[in-house]
Design a protein around this motif. Structure first.
Motif, PDB file in Angstrom:
ATOM      1  N   SER A  93       0.837  -1.199   0.000  1.00  0.00           N
ATOM      2  CA  SER A  93       0.000   0.000   0.000  1.00  0.00           C
ATOM      3  C   SER A  93       0.875   1.253   0.000  1.00  0.00           C
ATOM      4  CB  SER A  93      -0.935   0.014   1.206  1.00  0.00           C
ATOM      5  OG  SER A  93      -0.202   0.028   2.408  1.00  0.00           O
ATOM      6  N   GLY A  94       0.479   2.216  -0.812  1.00  0.00           N
ATOM      7  CA  GLY A  94       1.212   3.466  -0.912  1.00  0.00           C
ATOM      8  C   GLY A  94       2.457   3.399  -1.761  1.00  0.00           C
ATOM      9  N   ARG A  95       2.628   2.283  -2.497  1.00  0.00           N
ATOM     10  CA  ARG A  95       3.849   2.118  -3.286  1.00  0.00           C
ATOM     11  C   ARG A  95       3.609   1.745  -4.745  1.00  0.00           C
ATOM     12  NH1 ARG A  95       8.347   2.447  -0.372  1.00  0.00           N
ATOM     13  NH2 ARG A  95       8.191   2.266   1.903  1.00  0.00           N
ATOM     14  N   TRP A  96       2.381   1.468  -5.130  1.00  0.00           N
ATOM     15  CA  TRP A  96       2.135   0.973  -6.494  1.00  0.00           C
ATOM     16  C   TRP A  96       0.713   1.324  -6.899  1.00  0.00           C
ATOM     17  CZ3 TRP A  96       5.390  -1.849  -9.781  1.00  0.00           C
ATOM     18  CH2 TRP A  96       4.799  -2.457 -10.886  1.00  0.00           C
ATOM     19  N   ILE A  97       0.571   2.062  -7.984  1.00  0.00           N
ATOM     20  CA  ILE A  97      -0.756   2.342  -8.517  1.00  0.00           C
ATOM     21  C   ILE A  97      -0.698   2.329 -10.039  1.00  0.00           C
ATOM     22  CG2 ILE A  97      -0.487   4.873  -8.381  1.00  0.00           C
ATOM     23  CD1 ILE A  97      -3.516   4.966  -7.659  1.00  0.00           C
ATOM     24  N   GLU A  98      -1.583   1.518 -10.647  1.00  0.00           N
ATOM     25  CA  GLU A  98      -1.683   1.402 -12.101  1.00  0.00           C
ATOM     26  C   GLU A  98      -2.918   2.146 -12.572  1.00  0.00           C
ATOM     27  OE1 GLU A  98      -1.891  -2.704 -13.171  1.00  0.00           O
ATOM     28  OE2 GLU A  98      -0.200  -3.276 -11.892  1.00  0.00           O
ATOM     29  N   GLN A  99      -2.764   2.911 -13.651  1.00  0.00           N
ATOM     30  CA  GLN A  99      -3.889   3.643 -14.203  1.00  0.00           C
ATOM     31  C   GLN A  99      -3.943   3.448 -15.714  1.00  0.00           C
ATOM     32  OE1 GLN A  99      -6.398   5.513 -12.613  1.00  0.00           O
ATOM     33  NE2 GLN A  99      -7.225   5.243 -14.677  1.00  0.00           N
ATOM     34  N   ASP A 100      -5.072   2.946 -16.214  1.00  0.00           N
ATOM     35  CA  ASP A 100      -5.297   2.870 -17.652  1.00  0.00           C
ATOM     36  C   ASP A 100      -5.754   4.237 -18.149  1.00  0.00           C
ATOM     37  OD1 ASP A 100      -4.657   0.190 -17.601  1.00  0.00           O
ATOM     38  OD2 ASP A 100      -6.755  -0.466 -17.448  1.00  0.00           O
ATOM     39  N   LEU A 101      -5.129   4.705 -19.228  1.00  0.00           N
ATOM     40  CA  LEU A 101      -5.412   6.013 -19.803  1.00  0.00           C
ATOM     41  C   LEU A 101      -5.678   5.855 -21.294  1.00  0.00           C
ATOM     42  CD1 LEU A 101      -2.502   7.823 -17.979  1.00  0.00           C
ATOM     43  CD2 LEU A 101      -4.919   8.308 -17.576  1.00  0.00           C
ATOM     44  N   ASP A 102      -6.225   6.915 -21.898  1.00  0.00           N
ATOM     45  CA  ASP A 102      -6.570   6.877 -23.316  1.00  0.00           C
ATOM     46  C   ASP A 102      -6.245   8.219 -23.950  1.00  0.00           C
ATOM     47  OD1 ASP A 102      -8.629   7.354 -25.629  1.00  0.00           O
ATOM     48  OD2 ASP A 102      -8.558   5.191 -25.354  1.00  0.00           O
ATOM     49  N   VAL A 103      -5.500   8.169 -25.058  1.00  0.00           N
ATOM     50  CA  VAL A 103      -5.182   9.381 -25.813  1.00  0.00           C
ATOM     51  C   VAL A 103      -5.798   9.249 -27.198  1.00  0.00           C
ATOM     52  CG1 VAL A 103      -3.351  10.845 -26.723  1.00  0.00           C
ATOM     53  CG2 VAL A 103      -3.015   9.648 -24.565  1.00  0.00           C
ATOM     54  N   ASP A 104      -6.939   9.880 -27.388  1.00  0.00           N
ATOM     55  CA  ASP A 104      -7.612   9.879 -28.693  1.00  0.00           C
ATOM     56  C   ASP A 104      -7.754   8.471 -29.271  1.00  0.00           C
ATOM     57  OD1 ASP A 104      -7.654  12.628 -28.440  1.00  0.00           O
ATOM     58  OD2 ASP A 104      -5.821  12.907 -29.601  1.00  0.00           O
ATOM     59  N   GLY A 105      -8.146   7.532 -28.423  1.00  0.00           N
ATOM     60  CA  GLY A 105      -8.351   6.161 -28.866  1.00  0.00           C
ATOM     61  C   GLY A 105      -7.145   5.257 -28.717  1.00  0.00           C
ATOM     62  N   THR A 106      -6.010   5.795 -28.322  1.00  0.00           N
ATOM     63  CA  THR A 106      -4.809   4.978 -28.086  1.00  0.00           C
ATOM     64  C   THR A 106      -4.674   4.714 -26.597  1.00  0.00           C
ATOM     65  OG1 THR A 106      -3.680   5.929 -30.004  1.00  0.00           O
ATOM     66  CG2 THR A 106      -2.316   4.839 -28.344  1.00  0.00           C
ATOM     67  N   VAL A 111       2.066   3.434 -14.498  1.00  0.00           N
ATOM     68  CA  VAL A 111       2.230   2.955 -13.126  1.00  0.00           C
ATOM     69  C   VAL A 111       3.123   3.932 -12.379  1.00  0.00           C
ATOM     70  CG1 VAL A 111       2.829   0.998 -11.653  1.00  0.00           C
ATOM     71  CG2 VAL A 111       2.163   0.600 -14.039  1.00  0.00           C
ATOM     72  N   SER A 112       2.668   4.412 -11.226  1.00  0.00           N
ATOM     73  CA  SER A 112       3.492   5.224 -10.336  1.00  0.00           C
ATOM     74  C   SER A 112       4.054   4.309  -9.255  1.00  0.00           C
ATOM     75  CB  SER A 112       2.667   6.353  -9.703  1.00  0.00           C
ATOM     76  OG  SER A 112       3.470   7.179  -8.883  1.00  0.00           O
ATOM     77  N   VAL A 113       5.391   4.269  -9.153  1.00  0.00           N
ATOM     78  CA  VAL A 113       6.094   3.284  -8.343  1.00  0.00           C
ATOM     79  C   VAL A 113       6.940   3.988  -7.277  1.00  0.00           C
ATOM     80  CG1 VAL A 113       7.723   1.349  -8.387  1.00  0.00           C
ATOM     81  CG2 VAL A 113       6.260   1.794 -10.380  1.00  0.00           C
ATOM     82  N   TYR A 114       6.846   3.489  -6.050  1.00  0.00           N
ATOM     83  CA  TYR A 114       7.727   3.960  -4.980  1.00  0.00           C
ATOM     84  C   TYR A 114       8.311   2.742  -4.291  1.00  0.00           C
ATOM     85  CZ  TYR A 114       9.320   6.312  -0.711  1.00  0.00           C
ATOM     86  OH  TYR A 114      10.072   6.777   0.338  1.00  0.00           O
ATOM     87  N   THR A 115       9.469   2.314  -4.773  1.00  0.00           N
ATOM     88  CA  THR A 115      10.127   1.126  -4.239  1.00  0.00           C
ATOM     89  C   THR A 115      10.679   1.408  -2.843  1.00  0.00           C
ATOM     90  OG1 THR A 115      10.755   0.529  -6.492  1.00  0.00           O
ATOM     91  CG2 THR A 115      11.924  -0.578  -4.713  1.00  0.00           C
ATOM     92  N   ASN A 116      10.635   0.410  -1.993  1.00  0.00           N
ATOM     93  CA  ASN A 116      11.217   0.536  -0.649  1.00  0.00           C
ATOM     94  C   ASN A 116      12.668   0.987  -0.748  1.00  0.00           C
ATOM     95  OD1 ASN A 116       9.209  -1.678  -0.953  1.00  0.00           O
ATOM     96  ND2 ASN A 116       9.291  -1.717   1.262  1.00  0.00           N
ATOM     97  N   SER A 117      13.097   1.820   0.199  1.00  0.00           N
ATOM     98  CA  SER A 117      14.497   2.248   0.203  1.00  0.00           C
ATOM     99  C   SER A 117      15.412   1.127   0.671  1.00  0.00           C
ATOM    100  CB  SER A 117      14.683   3.481   1.084  1.00  0.00           C
ATOM    101  OG  SER A 117      14.222   3.231   2.401  1.00  0.00           O
ATOM    102  N   GLY A 118      14.958   0.317   1.613  1.00  0.00           N
ATOM    103  CA  GLY A 118      15.747  -0.808   2.099  1.00  0.00           C
ATOM    104  C   GLY A 118      16.887  -0.381   3.001  1.00  0.00           C
ATOM    105  N   GLU A 119      17.529  -1.354   3.598  1.00  0.00           N
ATOM    106  CA  GLU A 119      18.727  -1.161   4.413  1.00  0.00           C
ATOM    107  C   GLU A 119      19.434  -2.497   4.463  1.00  0.00           C
ATOM    108  OE1 GLU A 119      20.062   0.144   8.945  1.00  0.00           O
ATOM    109  OE2 GLU A 119      18.035   0.589   8.232  1.00  0.00           O
ATOM    110  N   ALA A 120      20.658  -2.547   3.963  1.00  0.00           N
ATOM    111  CA  ALA A 120      21.366  -3.814   3.788  1.00  0.00           C
ATOM    112  C   ALA A 120      21.375  -4.647   5.061  1.00  0.00           C
ATOM    113  CB  ALA A 120      22.793  -3.550   3.325  1.00  0.00           C
TER     114      ALA A 120
END
Length: 281
Positions: A93-106, A111-120
Motif C-alpha cells: 500500500s502506498g507504493r504501487w498504482i496502475e492507471q489505464d489512460l486513453d489518448v484519442d483512442g490509443t 504505473v506510479s512506483v515507490y520502491t522501498n528504500s531498504g537497508e542492507a
C-alpha cells in the motif's frame, strides 16, 4: 496525427511541504498532461485542493499514516485503476498504482512506483526484495496485457556506475547492492535472452527500456536525487534513482527527456527532481 503527451514523475517528499516550497509554480508552468507522484504522505482530501479541480486524481495511501503514498493526476480520461501488487500477505500500500489512460483512442497503462528504500542486511531489505520480486512478476503480466506500458517513479536503485556519483563508496549500501542492480539488468535486458547480472548470476531479460538512459546516452547521471546533508546538491553528488521504464512501443515515441534540477539548493521543493518526458501517442 500523433498527439504529444507530457508525463512528469517526482518523489515530492511530502506533497504539502512541497507545495509550501513552490511545487505549484513549477507545475503551473510545465505543461504537464499526466503527473505521477511518490512519497505523497497525505490523504486525497489534502491532494485535491492543492492540485485543483482541473485534474482527474487517483491515489493509494500507505497503511501507516504520514508514510509513502503514490498518486496519478491526469488531464486525460481515466480508465481502470489497480493497486494490488504481490501476494495477499505483502503490504504494498502506498507504493504501487496502475492507471489505464486513453489518448484519442490509443490506450496505455501508467504505473506510479515507490520502491522501498531498504537497508542492507536488515528486515527493511527483506521487504525490498519482496517488492522487487512482486514487481518482476507484475511486469511480465503487464507486458502480456498491453503493448503500451510505462512505469515511472522512485525505484530506489541506481542501475549502473553511471547512475551514482560516488558509486565506489556505495557498493555495500542499499540502492546499489549488486543483487538489487541484477533486477534492473533483467528488467532492461533483451526480452527472452539470458542476461549476465551485476551479482554474478544470469537471468532472463524482460525487454523494458530505460528511457532516461536511452535519451541521455552513456553519461554520468543526470542525477535525480541528492542527499540533504553536506554539499551533495551543490557538488552534484547525486543518484539517478527516478526512472521512466517503458515498453518498447512507448520508448520508440519518447523525446525531450529532462530532469528539472533546481537552480540552487534553497530553491528546491523536494530532495528529488522531477523527471519529464514527452510521448507522441
Amino acid at each position: 496525427m500523433a498527439r504529444t503527451i507530457r508525463i512528469a514523475s517526482v518523489n515530492v517528499n511530502g506533497v504539502r511541504a512541497a507545495y509550501r516550497k513552490g511545487m505549484g509554480d513549477w507545475l503551473d508552468g510545465r505543461g504537464v498532461d499526466v503527473l505521477a507522484l511518490q512519497e505523497v504522505r497525505a490523504a486525497r482530501s489534502d491532494l485535491e485542493p492543492l492540485l485543483g479541480d482541473e485534474w482527474h486524481l487517483v491515489n493509494d495511501e500507505a497503511n501507516a499514516k504520514g508514510r509513502a503514498g503514490v498518486a496519478i493526476a491526469s488531464r486525460l480520461r481515466l480508465g481502470e485503476t489497480r493497486t494490488a501488487l504481490g501476494p495477499d500477505d505483502f503490504d504494498s500500500s502506498g507504493r504501487w498504482i496502475e492507471q489505464d489512460l486513453d489518448v484519442d483512442g490509443t490506450p496505455f497503462t501508467l504505473v506510479s512506483v515507490y520502491t522501498n528504500s531498504g537497508e542492507a542486511e536488515t528486515p527493511k531489505q527483506e521487504e525490498k526484495w519482496r517488492f522487487l520480486d512482486a514487481m518482476t512478476e507484475r511486469l511480465a503480466e503487464l507486458r502480456a496485457a498491453s503493448e503500451r506500458v510505462l512505469l515511472v517513479g522512485d525505484f530506489n536503485v541506481g542501475h549502473t556506475t553511471l547512475d551514482i556519483k560516488n558509486w565506489k563508496g556505495n557498493v555495500k549500501r542499499a540502492g546499489f547492492l549488486p543483487r538489487e542492480r541484477a533486477y534492473f539488468d533483467r528488467f532492461f535486458g533483451e526480452r527472452g535472452a539470458q542476461v549476465d547480472c551485476a551479482d554474478g548470476t544470469t537471468g532472463e531479460g524482460q525487454g523494458w527500456v530505460d528511457v532516461g538512459r536511452m535519451l541521455s546516452g552513456p553519461v554520468e547521471g543526470p542525477y535525480t536525487w541528492w542527499s540533504q546533508r553536506g554539499k551533495a546538491f551543490d557538488n552534484d553528488t547525486g543518484w539517478r534513482i527516478d526512472y521512466h521504464m517503458a515498453s518498447p512501443a512507448l520508448a520508440a515515441v519518447a523525446s525531450g527527456y529532462t530532469v528539472d534540477r533546481a537552480s540552487a539548493y534553497d530553491t528546491r521543493w523536494s530532495d528529488h527532481a522531477p523527471v519529464v518526458v514527452d510521448y507522441a501517442l
